[in-house]
Design a protein around this motif. Structure first.
Motif, PDB file in Angstrom:
ATOM      1  N   ASP A  70       0.832  -1.206   0.000  1.00 24.85           N
ATOM      2  CA  ASP A  70       0.000   0.000   0.000  1.00 24.85           C
ATOM      3  C   ASP A  70       0.869   1.260   0.000  1.00 24.85           C
ATOM      4  OD1 ASP A  70      -2.258  -1.581   0.004  1.00 24.85           O
ATOM      5  OD2 ASP A  70      -2.685  -1.281   2.146  1.00 24.85           O
ATOM      6  N   LEU A  71       1.908   1.259   0.812  1.00 19.43           N
ATOM      7  CA  LEU A  71       2.807   2.410   0.868  1.00 19.43           C
ATOM      8  C   LEU A  71       3.559   2.586  -0.454  1.00 19.43           C
ATOM      9  CD1 LEU A  71       4.177   1.901   4.474  1.00 19.43           C
ATOM     10  CD2 LEU A  71       2.711   3.780   3.702  1.00 19.43           C
ATOM     11  N   ASP A  72       3.991   1.482  -1.058  1.00 15.20           N
ATOM     12  CA  ASP A  72       4.660   1.553  -2.358  1.00 15.20           C
ATOM     13  C   ASP A  72       3.730   2.119  -3.419  1.00 15.20           C
ATOM     14  OD1 ASP A  72       7.021   0.547  -1.336  1.00 15.20           O
ATOM     15  OD2 ASP A  72       6.695  -1.495  -2.091  1.00 15.20           O
ATOM     16  N   SER A  73       2.477   1.682  -3.395  1.00  9.22           N
ATOM     17  CA  SER A  73       1.493   2.181  -4.362  1.00  9.22           C
ATOM     18  C   SER A  73       1.259   3.677  -4.181  1.00  9.22           C
ATOM     19  CB  SER A  73       0.167   1.430  -4.220  1.00  9.22           C
ATOM     20  OG  SER A  73       0.337   0.088  -4.573  1.00  9.22           O
ATOM     21  N   GLU A  74       1.161   4.097  -2.936  1.00 10.63           N
ATOM     22  CA  GLU A  74       0.971   5.522  -2.650  1.00 10.63           C
ATOM     23  C   GLU A  74       2.168   6.333  -3.114  1.00 10.63           C
ATOM     24  OE1 GLU A  74      -0.644   9.140  -1.245  1.00 10.63           O
ATOM     25  OE2 GLU A  74      -1.521   7.239  -1.865  1.00 10.63           O
ATOM     26  N   LEU A  75       3.367   5.839  -2.863  1.00  9.38           N
ATOM     27  CA  LEU A  75       4.568   6.529  -3.315  1.00  9.38           C
ATOM     28  C   LEU A  75       4.609   6.604  -4.840  1.00  9.38           C
ATOM     29  CD1 LEU A  75       7.253   7.908  -2.712  1.00  9.38           C
ATOM     30  CD2 LEU A  75       8.300   5.641  -2.599  1.00  9.38           C
ATOM     31  N   ASP A  76       4.281   5.502  -5.512  1.00  9.20           N
ATOM     32  CA  ASP A  76       4.240   5.502  -6.981  1.00  9.20           C
ATOM     33  C   ASP A  76       3.229   6.526  -7.492  1.00  9.20           C
ATOM     34  OD1 ASP A  76       6.149   3.492  -7.075  1.00  9.20           O
ATOM     35  OD2 ASP A  76       4.683   1.884  -7.405  1.00  9.20           O
ATOM     36  N   ALA A  80       4.236   9.763  -9.709  1.00 10.31           N
ATOM     37  CA  ALA A  80       3.645   9.943 -11.034  1.00 10.31           C
ATOM     38  C   ALA A  80       3.006  11.321 -11.159  1.00 10.31           C
ATOM     39  CB  ALA A  80       2.618   8.847 -11.293  1.00 10.31           C
ATOM     40  N   ARG A  81       2.360  11.773 -10.100  1.00 10.06           N
ATOM     41  CA  ARG A  81       1.720  13.079 -10.122  1.00 10.06           C
ATOM     42  C   ARG A  81       2.763  14.202 -10.235  1.00 10.06           C
ATOM     43  NH1 ARG A  81      -1.377  14.098  -4.993  1.00 10.06           N
ATOM     44  NH2 ARG A  81       0.538  15.072  -4.321  1.00 10.06           N
ATOM     45  N   VAL A  82       3.853  14.066  -9.510  1.00 16.52           N
ATOM     46  CA  VAL A  82       4.904  15.097  -9.522  1.00 16.52           C
ATOM     47  C   VAL A  82       5.640  15.119 -10.849  1.00 16.52           C
ATOM     48  CG1 VAL A  82       7.114  15.741  -8.501  1.00 16.52           C
ATOM     49  CG2 VAL A  82       5.202  15.129  -7.021  1.00 16.52           C
ATOM     50  N   THR A  83       5.940  13.963 -11.401  1.00 20.05           N
ATOM     51  CA  THR A  83       6.695  13.917 -12.664  1.00 20.05           C
ATOM     52  C   THR A  83       5.832  14.306 -13.857  1.00 20.05           C
ATOM     53  OG1 THR A  83       6.310  11.541 -12.869  1.00 20.05           O
ATOM     54  CG2 THR A  83       8.364  12.228 -11.831  1.00 20.05           C
TER      55      THR A  83
END
Length: 85
Positions: A70-76, A80-83
């Motif tokens: 879940d944390l990995d998904s949130e980080l991804d 993605a939003r920032v890039t």
């Protein structure tokens, strides 16, 4: 020390040679130094396990596999939003 031949695309060789030259190194010396700075998958896993153990010892944090996913998904999602900007 024995030398090894590695076949890579010419563009990659030229790029690595340019980077090495900019640092005042031969391509051979640059690649040897680069190899010393990278971790194998086994070394990365070992380091991650040690970090998890240290974190658990320090503050009791021990996420489950599901929590880690879940944390990995949130980080991804955030990356993605920032890039995308």
């Amino acid at each position: 020390m024995t030398d090894a031949n590695i076949r890579i695309p010419e563009e990659a060789r030229d790029r690595l040679a340019a980077i090495a030259a900019a640092e005042g190194l031969s391509l051979r010396a640059y690649l040897a130094r680069l190899a010393q700075t990278l971790l194998t998958p086994a070394e990365r896993a070992e380091r991650a396990e040690k970090a998890r153990a240290a974190l658990k010892a320090w503050n009791g944090y021990a996420p489950t596999v599901t929590e880690e996913q879940d944390l990995d998904s949130e980080l991804d999602r955030r990356l993605a939003r920032v890039t995308a900007r």
